[in-house]
Motif scaffolding. Sequence first.
Motif, short mmCIF file in Angstrom:
data_model
loop_
_atom_site.label_atom_id
_atom_site.label_comp_id
_atom_site.label_asym_id
_atom_site.label_seq_id
_atom_site.Cartn_x
_atom_site.Cartn_y
_atom_site.Cartn_z
N TRP A 119 3.86 4.58 -4.18
CA TRP A 119 4.52 5.95 -3.86
C TRP A 119 4.13 7.07 -4.68
CZ3 TRP A 119 7.31 8.56 -7.57
CH2 TRP A 119 7.99 8.08 -8.19
N TYR A 120 3.62 6.80 -6.04
CA TYR A 120 3.67 7.84 -7.06
C TYR A 120 2.24 8.65 -6.64
CZ TYR A 120 2.45 9.85 -11.88
OH TYR A 120 2.48 10.63 -12.85
N GLU A 128 7.48 6.53 6.12
CA GLU A 128 6.38 5.86 5.76
C GLU A 128 6.30 4.85 4.51
OE1 GLU A 128 3.14 9.16 7.56
OE2 GLU A 128 3.69 9.49 5.37
N VAL A 129 7.11 5.39 3.72
CA VAL A 129 7.33 4.65 2.42
C VAL A 129 8.38 3.45 2.92
CG1 VAL A 129 8.42 4.27 0.40
CG2 VAL A 129 6.87 5.96 0.77
N MET A 130 9.34 3.62 3.71
CA MET A 130 10.04 2.50 4.38
C MET A 130 9.44 1.69 5.22
SD MET A 130 13.60 2.66 3.55
CE MET A 130 14.12 2.00 5.09
N LYS A 131 8.33 1.89 6.03
CA LYS A 131 7.76 1.16 6.59
C LYS A 131 6.64 0.05 6.04
CE LYS A 131 7.55 3.72 11.01
NZ LYS A 131 6.69 4.66 12.09
N ILE A 217 7.68 14.57 -6.80
CA ILE A 217 8.16 13.33 -6.43
C ILE A 217 9.30 13.30 -5.38
CG2 ILE A 217 7.65 12.30 -8.82
CD1 ILE A 217 10.79 12.46 -9.23
N SER A 218 9.24 14.37 -4.66
CA SER A 218 10.29 14.40 -3.48
C SER A 218 10.34 13.32 -2.51
CB SER A 218 9.76 15.72 -2.82
OG SER A 218 9.86 17.02 -3.23
N TYR A 398 0.44 -0.80 -0.31
CA TYR A 398 -0.13 0.45 -1.73
C TYR A 398 -1.25 1.52 -1.05
CZ TYR A 398 2.05 -1.56 -5.63
OH TYR A 398 2.89 -2.06 -6.80
N GLY A 399 -1.66 1.05 0.24
CA GLY A 399 -2.75 2.21 0.83
C GLY A 399 -4.10 1.71 0.39
N LYS A 400 -5.03 3.03 0.22
CA LYS A 400 -6.41 2.95 0.24
C LYS A 400 -6.69 2.87 -1.37
CE LYS A 400 -7.40 4.19 4.73
NZ LYS A 400 -7.83 5.20 5.72
#
Length: 571
Positions: A119-120, A128-131, A217-218, A398-400
Motif C-alpha cells: 500500500w505504501y 481496493e486494499v481490502m480486496k 498515507i491517507s 502487491y500490484g505491478k
Amino acid sequence: MEGFDEVVAKALDDFQVPGVGIGVIVDGHLVYAKGIGYRDLENKVPVTPDTLFAIGSCTKAFTAFIVGSLIDEGLLSWDEFVIDVLPEFRLWDQYATQNLKIRDLLTHRTGMPRHDFMWYNSALTRLEVMKRLRFLEPSLDIRERYQYNNLMYLTAGYAIEQMTGKTWEEIVIGRILKPLGMNHTNFSIDAMQQSHDFSYPYLERGKQLRRIPFRNISVIGPAGSINSSVNDLAQWIQMQMNRGVFNDQILISPSTLQEMHSPQVIIPGVPESKESLLYAYGIGWAILSYKGHYYVSHDGGVDGFTSVVGFLPHEKVGLIILCNKNLTTLPRYLSLQIIDKILNIPSVDWLAEGVDGIRKYQETMKEKRAHEDMMRKKGTNPSHALEEYVGEYEHPGYGKVNIDLVDGKLRATFNGIACLLDHWHYDIFTVSDEAQDLIISLEGMKFTFRNSIDGEIAELTIPFEPTANDVVYKRKPTEVLSTTAYLRQFVGNYEIYGYTVEIILRDRTLAAIIPGQPCYELVPHGENEFTVKSMTGYTVRFIMDPERNLVEEVLLIQPYGAFRAKPKNLP
C-alpha cells in the motif's frame, strides 16, 4: 522540569533532530508544554506547543477508541467475527477468514505480517486494499503470536465506515476531536500544510539531515494518518487518564477503556533493558512494566516524523513527544528520562543510552554490508542481455513492478517509487539508488529474476516482507501479444499423429480443442508462444514462415518431450 530545556536542546544535537514538541501532564494539569528546536530548519522557524506533527501509529488508539464507543452502543463486540461485519472480508487462509475477530484485528494477532509495501505510496482506495488482502501470504497461524500489522487497522477502520455510513475521518471528528476540543488536529498532508503552524519532515542519510516531501498515507488512515500537536494531544491523554470523561462528558465507558488499556497479547523478544521486563499489547496501546510502574503508550513513525504518546494511569502522569525526524529513537529515550524525573526515581541516563544505541546500530550495519559483500559470487553475469529483463511483472496483492532500462542499468518502479538496480550475481540484482527518500531505504534489497522451463525470464521475486516468503511477480506479456489481430494469425486446424487440434479465438483468448479432452486456454508468454493455463511445464510455440507470415508448424512442449503439429490445408 527546571533545567530540562537545556537537556532537550543537547539531545536534539546528539540525535540530530531539528525540533521536538513536548507535553507533560501531572494530576490533570499540563505542567510542561514546549517546543524546542525548529519546525522549519532552513528558515529557523521554532516549534511551539501548537505545531502539528504527523503522529503515525499513535493514530491506532483513536481507531480502537471508536470501536470501543460502538461496543458501548451495543452495535459491536470485541469478539464479533470480522466476516459478520464485513461479509466481503477475505484472507489468504480460509480458517482465518472465518474465525478472525475484531479483537484480533486490533491486537496484531491475525498471523499476517506487515506487507506495508503493498500500500505504501500507492493510489489504491481503502476498498481496493481490502480486496487484495486475500492475496497476501500469512507468516503465522491466527492467534499464534503478536505480529504488528497496519492493514488490519485499515480493516477495522473500513468496518467502522460500513457500520456507520460515514468515513473514518468523520467519525473520529464527531466522537473524539470535537468533544475534546482538538481543533487543530487533522488527517491529511494537505490539511496539515494549510495550518499556520506545522512542521516539515526531515531525514538523515549519510550523516546529512535534509527536508523530505510529505508522504500521503491517507489510504491507511485508521492505522496512522493523524496530524496533531502537544496541546491537542494533551486533551486526548487527559481523557484517557480520567477514565473516558472529559469536561463532565462521558465519551466511553470505564470498563471498555480499561479493556483497551489491558494486556491482550505478549510482545515477543528479549527485554530492551532490565527496567522493563514485560512488554504487551492492549487494544490500540502498548503496555510496559517500567520499573514497576504500569506504562501505557504507543510509538508512531511516518516519513520524516517520530512520536511517543503515553501515560501512567496510576500515577496520573501523561506525556507527549513529537519529533520531525524519520524513525529517530529520541522520543522513546526522552519519554523514559521524563518519567524518571517526574516520579523522582533513580534514573538511568537514557539519552546517553540512546546515543550509544545509534553508534552500535551504525557499527552493526557496517559489519552487515561487509559480510554481505563476502557472500557475493563475483565474476558472474546475468543469464540474459539486460534488455530481456525489461517488462511488466504483476502480483495480485502487491500490484505491478515495471522494469525498464536507463543508461545501461535496470530500473524498477512500483507504486510510483523508482530505484536503480545493479547486478549482484547471476540473475540477482541489488537496489543501488532510489529516486526518492523512503521511510525505510530499499538500498541493498535483492531483486531475483527467474527463468521458465524454456529459458525465458518469467518471474521476479522481491523480499518486501522479511517474515514471509518473497513476493513473486509474474511477468506479463506485452499488450500487443493479447490483441485480437495478433491472436487471429494462430487460429486454424493442426494435425498431429492423425488427430486434429483446433485452435480457436474466444473472447480475445486463444484456446486449444483436442478430441476427447477439455478445452485448454492458452496464455501469451512471449512472441508466438503460449503457456497452457493451470498446467505447469506445458507450452505451445508457433513457428512462423518469415516470408509469408503464416504458421509453419506448432511445437507442443510438455515436461516429457516436444511434439510437432502441422497446419492442415497449408497453402
